[in-house]
Design a protein around this motif. Structure first.
Motif, PDB file in Angstrom:
ATOM      1  N   PRO A   1      28.323  33.624  30.097  1.00 20.92           N
ATOM      2  CA  PRO A   1      28.825  34.948  29.730  1.00 20.92           C
ATOM      3  C   PRO A   1      29.580  35.575  30.908  1.00 20.92           C
ATOM      4  O   PRO A   1      29.191  35.390  32.067  1.00 20.92           O
ATOM      5  N   LEU A   2      30.636  36.302  30.593  1.00 21.27           N
ATOM      6  CA  LEU A   2      31.463  36.898  31.649  1.00 21.27           C
ATOM      7  C   LEU A   2      30.633  37.801  32.560  1.00 21.27           C
ATOM      8  O   LEU A   2      30.847  37.833  33.773  1.00 21.27           O
ATOM      9  N   LYS A   3      29.683  38.512  31.990  1.00 20.54           N
ATOM     10  CA  LYS A   3      28.889  39.433  32.813  1.00 20.54           C
ATOM     11  C   LYS A   3      28.072  38.664  33.864  1.00 20.54           C
ATOM     12  O   LYS A   3      27.893  39.146  34.983  1.00 20.54           O
ATOM     13  N   GLU A   4      27.608  37.452  33.535  1.00 18.21           N
ATOM     14  CA  GLU A   4      26.885  36.655  34.528  1.00 18.21           C
ATOM     15  C   GLU A   4      27.820  36.189  35.635  1.00 18.21           C
ATOM     16  O   GLU A   4      27.445  36.147  36.809  1.00 18.21           O
ATOM     17  N   ARG A   5      29.033  35.841  35.261  1.00 21.72           N
ATOM     18  CA  ARG A   5      30.009  35.386  36.251  1.00 21.72           C
ATOM     19  C   ARG A   5      30.391  36.533  37.178  1.00 21.72           C
ATOM     20  O   ARG A   5      30.577  36.343  38.391  1.00 21.72           O
ATOM     21  N   PHE A   6      30.510  37.747  36.622  1.00 26.28           N
ATOM     22  CA  PHE A   6      30.793  38.923  37.454  1.00 26.28           C
ATOM     23  C   PHE A   6      29.646  39.179  38.423  1.00 26.28           C
ATOM     24  O   PHE A   6      29.865  39.493  39.598  1.00 26.28           O
ATOM     25  N   ARG A   7      28.436  39.052  37.946  1.00 19.01           N
ATOM     26  CA  ARG A   7      27.286  39.252  38.826  1.00 19.01           C
ATOM     27  C   ARG A   7      27.284  38.219  39.955  1.00 19.01           C
ATOM     28  O   ARG A   7      26.975  38.536  41.109  1.00 19.01           O
ATOM     29  N   ALA A   8      27.662  36.988  39.616  1.00 21.41           N
ATOM     30  CA  ALA A   8      27.763  35.946  40.648  1.00 21.41           C
ATOM     31  C   ALA A   8      28.829  36.311  41.675  1.00 21.41           C
ATOM     32  O   ALA A   8      28.619  36.185  42.895  1.00 21.41           O
ATOM     33  N   LEU A   9      29.974  36.788  41.198  1.00 20.66           N
ATOM     34  CA  LEU A   9      31.078  37.159  42.093  1.00 20.66           C
ATOM     35  C   LEU A   9      30.659  38.249  43.073  1.00 20.66           C
ATOM     36  O   LEU A   9      30.893  38.146  44.282  1.00 20.66           O
ATOM     37  N   PHE A  10      30.038  39.300  42.547  1.00 15.99           N
ATOM     38  CA  PHE A  10      29.687  40.414  43.430  1.00 15.99           C
ATOM     39  C   PHE A  10      28.537  40.047  44.373  1.00 15.99           C
ATOM     40  O   PHE A  10      28.428  40.599  45.473  1.00 15.99           O
ATOM     41  N   THR A  11      27.704  39.111  43.973  1.00 13.56           N
ATOM     42  CA  THR A  11      26.682  38.606  44.890  1.00 13.56           C
ATOM     43  C   THR A  11      27.346  37.847  46.036  1.00 13.56           C
ATOM     44  O   THR A  11      26.990  38.024  47.211  1.00 13.56           O
ATOM     45  N   LEU A  12      28.334  37.015  45.719  1.00 13.33           N
ATOM     46  CA  LEU A  12      29.074  36.287  46.763  1.00 13.33           C
ATOM     47  C   LEU A  12      29.769  37.266  47.707  1.00 13.33           C
ATOM     48  O   LEU A  12      29.782  37.072  48.924  1.00 13.33           O
TER      49      LEU A  12
ATOM     50  N   SER B   1      42.123  29.631  39.017  1.00 13.37           N
ATOM     51  CA  SER B   1      42.790  28.965  37.896  1.00 13.37           C
ATOM     52  C   SER B   1      42.161  29.358  36.555  1.00 13.37           C
ATOM     53  O   SER B   1      42.518  28.817  35.513  1.00 13.37           O
ATOM     54  N   ASP B   2      41.251  30.304  36.585  1.00 13.88           N
ATOM     55  CA  ASP B   2      40.547  30.724  35.367  1.00 13.88           C
ATOM     56  C   ASP B   2      41.518  31.351  34.367  1.00 13.88           C
ATOM     57  O   ASP B   2      42.601  31.818  34.736  1.00 13.88           O
ATOM     58  N   SER B   3      41.116  31.380  33.102  1.00 15.53           N
ATOM     59  CA  SER B   3      41.984  31.954  32.068  1.00 15.53           C
ATOM     60  C   SER B   3      41.847  33.466  31.951  1.00 15.53           C
ATOM     61  O   SER B   3      42.670  34.127  31.304  1.00 15.53           O
ATOM     62  N   SER B   4      40.831  34.046  32.577  1.00 15.51           N
ATOM     63  CA  SER B   4      40.615  35.491  32.487  1.00 15.51           C
ATOM     64  C   SER B   4      41.330  36.237  33.610  1.00 15.51           C
ATOM     65  O   SER B   4      40.970  36.114  34.779  1.00 15.51           O
TER      66      SER B   4
ATOM     67  N   ASP C   1      31.815  28.662  35.983  1.00  9.14           N
ATOM     68  CA  ASP C   1      31.385  28.105  34.693  1.00  9.14           C
ATOM     69  C   ASP C   1      31.873  28.964  33.525  1.00  9.14           C
ATOM     70  O   ASP C   1      31.294  30.004  33.227  1.00  9.14           O
ATOM     71  N   GLU C   2      32.942  28.523  32.859  1.00 11.63           N
ATOM     72  CA  GLU C   2      33.531  29.307  31.775  1.00 11.63           C
ATOM     73  C   GLU C   2      32.634  29.377  30.539  1.00 11.63           C
ATOM     74  O   GLU C   2      32.898  30.147  29.620  1.00 11.63           O
ATOM     75  N   LYS C   3      31.576  28.574  30.518  1.00 10.68           N
ATOM     76  CA  LYS C   3      30.637  28.625  29.388  1.00 10.68           C
ATOM     77  C   LYS C   3      29.618  29.745  29.552  1.00 10.68           C
ATOM     78  O   LYS C   3      28.928  30.109  28.606  1.00 10.68           O
TER      79      LYS C   3
END
Length: 301
Positions: free
Chosen positions: A22-33, A50-53, A18-20
């Motif tokens: 915050p990046l820090k939440e997405r990072f937390r999701a990644l490391f949880t996975l 395919s993300d832009s970051s 979800d690009e909407k």
């Protein structure tokens, strides 16, 4: 361990893509996975390339490598082969293939060992050496388990002499693999002398080499490393891959000085540096909190 359902894992995956958010939440999701592991987690991670970051994609590849699951090999091969991906993303895909350590990756690593992007070529060289080392006799006599629970791109060198290790670390004529081995031995010593020796490595070698030095200084979390990391982050002529890793290392050390420097570069011209400072400040918040594990996205999914 708490039983996690497939639906819960997929909900965490939705946070990741979800690009909407915050990046820090997405990072937390990644490391949880990454910590959960398994085929569903890998599927969720691979759907985000395919993300832009570039920073996020780099971390996707890193996590797939740290999971050491052969299921990720095909995805990592595709990322390495994709010349449209940023160099730091392709480099991390190659490193991840080396971390998984399967002979299945030898052919593609050999193919890209002469890639025109030097960071990619050097990483393929390292990954090849690691896989070959794993297949050799020395592997049985060396403990490759990192004290930091990381899968390293090279095993530690057998020496524990700081001066000897520093000499190899800074030797431009030594192979990259041997210099990395010295680097990880210095890290494992965990002494202030070793930190200073590593700090000297931030001023020599290739961008790939310098970025790995920054990474291990972050693992050490020793305040002695802060001036070296700060100097490289503040050097706007330094490669962005190195500056990004310095920012994240400062986030791991998390002193007041680190926080001040990171805030200063939150608006950096380089997106990957700016985003790294954002993530690093989130890490600082964790380091100064009672949370037992960084990046537990089960609470935000």
């Amino acid at each position: 361990m708490v039983n996690i359902t497939e639906n819960q894992i997929r909900n965490i995956g939705k946070v990741l893509v979800d690009e909407k958010r915050p990046l820090k939440e997405r990072f937390r999701a990644l490391f949880t996975l990454r910590n959960l592991g398994g085929p569903v987690s890998i599927e969720c991670i691979k759907n985000c390339f395919s993300d832009s970051s570039a920073l996020l994609k780099h971390e996707l590849a890193y996590c797939l490598g740290q999971m050491q699951d052969p299921l990720a090999i095909s995805t990592l091969k595709q990322v390495l082969e994709d010349s449209k991906q940023e160099p730091m993303v392709r480099h991390e895909a190659a490193e991840a293939l080396g971390a998984i350590g399967s002979p299945e990756a030898l052919d593609i690593l050999q193919k890209y060992k002469s890639d025109p992007v030097v960071e990619v070529a050097e990483t393929c060289e390292l990954a090849l050496e690691r896989i070959k080392w794993l297949q050799g006799p020395e592997n049985t006599n060396t403990d490759v388990k990192s004290p930091y629970n990381s899968v390293d791109p090279a095993p530690p060198a057998p020496s524990s002499n700081v001066d000897e290790l520093k000499a190899v670390l800074l030797d431009a004529n030594a192979s990259l693999f041997e210099r990395y081995r010295a680097m990880f031995s210095l890290r494992n010593l965990r002494s202030q002398e070793a930190v200073v020796a590593l700090g000297a490595g931030l001023k020599c070698g290739s961008a790939l080499f310098r970025h790995e030095v920054a990474f291990v200084l972050g693992q050490l979390q020793d305040e002695v490393g802060v001036p070296f990391l700060r100097e490289s982050l503040e050097d706007c002529s330094e490669n962005e891959m190195v500056r990004h890793e310095c920012a994240e290392a400062l986030g791991a050390i998390a002193t007041e000085d680190c926080i001040n420097v990171l805030n200063k570069y939150l608006g950096d011209d380089k997106r990957v540096v700016k985003e790294s400072c954002e993530i690093a400040l989130d890490m600082c918040e964790y380091e100064n909190s009672p949370e037992f594990q960084y990046a537990n996205a089960l609470q935000v999914a």
